[in-house]
Design a protein around this motif. Sequence first.
Motif, PDB file in Angstrom:
ATOM      1  N   SER A 115       0.859  -1.192   0.000  1.00 55.39           N
ATOM      2  CA  SER A 115       0.000   0.000   0.000  1.00 55.39           C
ATOM      3  C   SER A 115       0.895   1.241   0.000  1.00 55.39           C
ATOM      4  O   SER A 115       2.071   1.184   0.356  1.00 55.39           O
ATOM      5  CB  SER A 115      -0.881   0.016   1.252  1.00 55.39           C
ATOM      6  OG  SER A 115      -0.077   0.251   2.407  1.00 55.39           O
ATOM      7  N   ASP A 117       0.802   3.713   2.019  1.00 47.99           N
ATOM      8  CA  ASP A 117       1.258   3.975   3.394  1.00 47.99           C
ATOM      9  C   ASP A 117       2.485   3.138   3.738  1.00 47.99           C
ATOM     10  O   ASP A 117       3.434   3.641   4.344  1.00 47.99           O
ATOM     11  CB  ASP A 117       0.139   3.680   4.404  1.00 47.99           C
ATOM     12  CG  ASP A 117      -0.966   4.721   4.381  1.00 47.99           C
ATOM     13  OD1 ASP A 117      -0.744   5.827   3.837  1.00 47.99           O
ATOM     14  OD2 ASP A 117      -2.055   4.428   4.908  1.00 47.99           O
ATOM     15  N   HIS A 118       2.451   1.868   3.380  1.00 40.71           N
ATOM     16  CA  HIS A 118       3.601   1.002   3.653  1.00 40.71           C
ATOM     17  C   HIS A 118       4.827   1.455   2.871  1.00 40.71           C
ATOM     18  O   HIS A 118       5.953   1.451   3.393  1.00 40.71           O
ATOM     19  CB  HIS A 118       3.278  -0.457   3.330  1.00 40.71           C
ATOM     20  CG  HIS A 118       2.469  -1.123   4.387  1.00 40.71           C
ATOM     21  ND1 HIS A 118       1.149  -1.446   4.208  1.00 40.71           N
ATOM     22  CD2 HIS A 118       2.790  -1.502   5.647  1.00 40.71           C
ATOM     23  CE1 HIS A 118       0.685  -1.999   5.308  1.00 40.71           C
ATOM     24  NE2 HIS A 118       1.659  -2.053   6.201  1.00 40.71           N
ATOM     25  N   LYS A 155      -3.581 -14.228   7.584  1.00 38.66           N
ATOM     26  CA  LYS A 155      -3.978 -13.035   8.325  1.00 38.66           C
ATOM     27  C   LYS A 155      -4.679 -13.444   9.624  1.00 38.66           C
ATOM     28  O   LYS A 155      -5.553 -14.309   9.631  1.00 38.66           O
ATOM     29  CB  LYS A 155      -4.902 -12.167   7.478  1.00 38.66           C
ATOM     30  CG  LYS A 155      -5.016 -10.761   8.016  1.00 38.66           C
ATOM     31  CD  LYS A 155      -5.218  -9.790   6.879  1.00 38.66           C
ATOM     32  CE  LYS A 155      -4.854  -8.422   7.382  1.00 38.66           C
ATOM     33  NZ  LYS A 155      -4.330  -7.563   6.392  1.00 38.66           N
ATOM     34  N   GLU A 157      -7.118 -13.588  12.655  1.00 35.13           N
ATOM     35  CA  GLU A 157      -8.571 -13.380  12.655  1.00 35.13           C
ATOM     36  C   GLU A 157      -9.033 -12.410  13.730  1.00 35.13           C
ATOM     37  O   GLU A 157     -10.216 -12.116  13.825  1.00 35.13           O
ATOM     38  CB  GLU A 157      -9.275 -14.733  12.817  1.00 35.13           C
ATOM     39  CG  GLU A 157      -9.055 -15.648  11.634  1.00 35.13           C
ATOM     40  CD  GLU A 157      -9.750 -16.994  11.815  1.00 35.13           C
ATOM     41  OE1 GLU A 157     -10.520 -17.168  12.776  1.00 35.13           O
ATOM     42  OE2 GLU A 157      -9.505 -17.866  10.960  1.00 35.13           O
ATOM     43  N   ASP A 158      -8.113 -11.892  14.541  1.00 33.91           N
ATOM     44  CA  ASP A 158      -8.495 -11.007  15.635  1.00 33.91           C
ATOM     45  C   ASP A 158      -8.662  -9.547  15.217  1.00 33.91           C
ATOM     46  O   ASP A 158      -8.911  -8.681  16.041  1.00 33.91           O
ATOM     47  CB  ASP A 158      -7.471 -11.100  16.776  1.00 33.91           C
ATOM     48  CG  ASP A 158      -6.086 -10.648  16.371  1.00 33.91           C
ATOM     49  OD1 ASP A 158      -5.902 -10.178  15.233  1.00 33.91           O
ATOM     50  OD2 ASP A 158      -5.170 -10.764  17.209  1.00 33.91           O
ATOM     51  N   GLY A 159      -8.512  -9.260  13.903  1.00 34.80           N
ATOM     52  CA  GLY A 159      -8.692  -7.900  13.410  1.00 34.80           C
ATOM     53  C   GLY A 159      -7.486  -7.002  13.633  1.00 34.80           C
ATOM     54  O   GLY A 159      -7.549  -5.804  13.355  1.00 34.80           O
ATOM     55  N   SER A 160      -6.403  -7.542  14.147  1.00 36.19           N
ATOM     56  CA  SER A 160      -5.209  -6.734  14.446  1.00 36.19           C
ATOM     57  C   SER A 160      -4.437  -6.330  13.202  1.00 36.19           C
ATOM     58  O   SER A 160      -3.623  -5.418  13.248  1.00 36.19           O
ATOM     59  CB  SER A 160      -4.281  -7.516  15.369  1.00 36.19           C
ATOM     60  OG  SER A 160      -3.769  -8.662  14.691  1.00 36.19           O
ATOM     61  N   GLY A 161      -4.685  -7.030  12.111  1.00 34.25           N
ATOM     62  CA  GLY A 161      -3.907  -6.781  10.906  1.00 34.25           C
ATOM     63  C   GLY A 161      -2.602  -7.553  10.885  1.00 34.25           C
ATOM     64  O   GLY A 161      -1.822  -7.450   9.945  1.00 34.25           O
ATOM     65  N   ASP A 162      -2.351  -8.328  11.944  1.00 34.05           N
ATOM     66  CA  ASP A 162      -1.130  -9.131  12.012  1.00 34.05           C
ATOM     67  C   ASP A 162      -1.251 -10.363  11.127  1.00 34.05           C
ATOM     68  O   ASP A 162      -2.336 -10.752  10.713  1.00 34.05           O
ATOM     69  CB  ASP A 162      -0.862  -9.588  13.457  1.00 34.05           C
ATOM     70  CG  ASP A 162      -0.486  -8.438  14.371  1.00 34.05           C
ATOM     71  OD1 ASP A 162      -0.036  -7.393  13.873  1.00 34.05           O
ATOM     72  OD2 ASP A 162      -0.632  -8.595  15.597  1.00 34.05           O
ATOM     73  N   TRP A 163      -0.102 -10.969  10.881  1.00 38.19           N
ATOM     74  CA  TRP A 163      -0.036 -12.195  10.101  1.00 38.19           C
ATOM     75  C   TRP A 163       0.564 -13.296  10.968  1.00 38.19           C
ATOM     76  O   TRP A 163       1.482 -13.049  11.751  1.00 38.19           O
ATOM     77  CB  TRP A 163       0.841 -12.009   8.862  1.00 38.19           C
ATOM     78  CG  TRP A 163       0.220 -11.095   7.854  1.00 38.19           C
ATOM     79  CD1 TRP A 163       0.242  -9.729   7.858  1.00 38.19           C
ATOM     80  CD2 TRP A 163      -0.530 -11.474   6.706  1.00 38.19           C
ATOM     81  NE1 TRP A 163      -0.445  -9.229   6.779  1.00 38.19           N
ATOM     82  CE2 TRP A 163      -0.924 -10.285   6.046  1.00 38.19           C
ATOM     83  CE3 TRP A 163      -0.891 -12.692   6.159  1.00 38.19           C
ATOM     84  CZ2 TRP A 163      -1.672 -10.289   4.867  1.00 38.19           C
ATOM     85  CZ3 TRP A 163      -1.625 -12.693   4.992  1.00 38.19           C
ATOM     86  CH2 TRP A 163      -2.015 -11.506   4.354  1.00 38.19           C
TER      87      TRP A 163
END
Length: 179
Positions: A115, A117-118, A155, A157-163
């Motif tokens: 992205s 931003d990244h 990805k 599943e906790d919505g953190s955006g972490d992998w």
Amino acid sequence: MDFEDTSEEAAFRAEARAWIQANAPKHLEAELKRAGFASSGIESEDPLAAGKAWQKKKAEAGWACLNWPKEYGGGARSPIERVIWGQEEGIYGALSSPFIIGHGMCGPTVMAWASEDHKRRLLPPLASGEEIWCQLFSEPAGGSDLAGLRTSAVKAEDGSGDWIINGQKIWTSGAQYSQ
């Protein structure tokens, strides 16, 4: 085929040569002349610190990652200007060896797929030498053959955006220096 510089290329070469002449770490010249594969040849000081200092100086003057866009820390120069720079930088280019994977492989991949931003967050510190990157695709059954990789990223599943990365590494060249 004509290999002579155009007038624009000759002007660029003169500008690059003048900047290198004025800014290169000449105290390292004799050691750099002994550089070999995967070695800068530097023994008088920390070669990693010397490489980072040279990369930072180049970045501050607009000479880092010449073919990258300026907004990502590059010089927005043409491919031939990048070649000319390499010719003129000569032995001092060995100081940039810790950055080869980041500048040559990882950075262009981020530019192609990340992205905006990244890109703006990750690429300038890479171009300036603040960060050194390595690549992580060596596995017990695959080595560095990308077709044989088994490690995967899913990805969270906790919505953190972490992998979540599952797999096994056997080695990574330069990992001890990378961020």
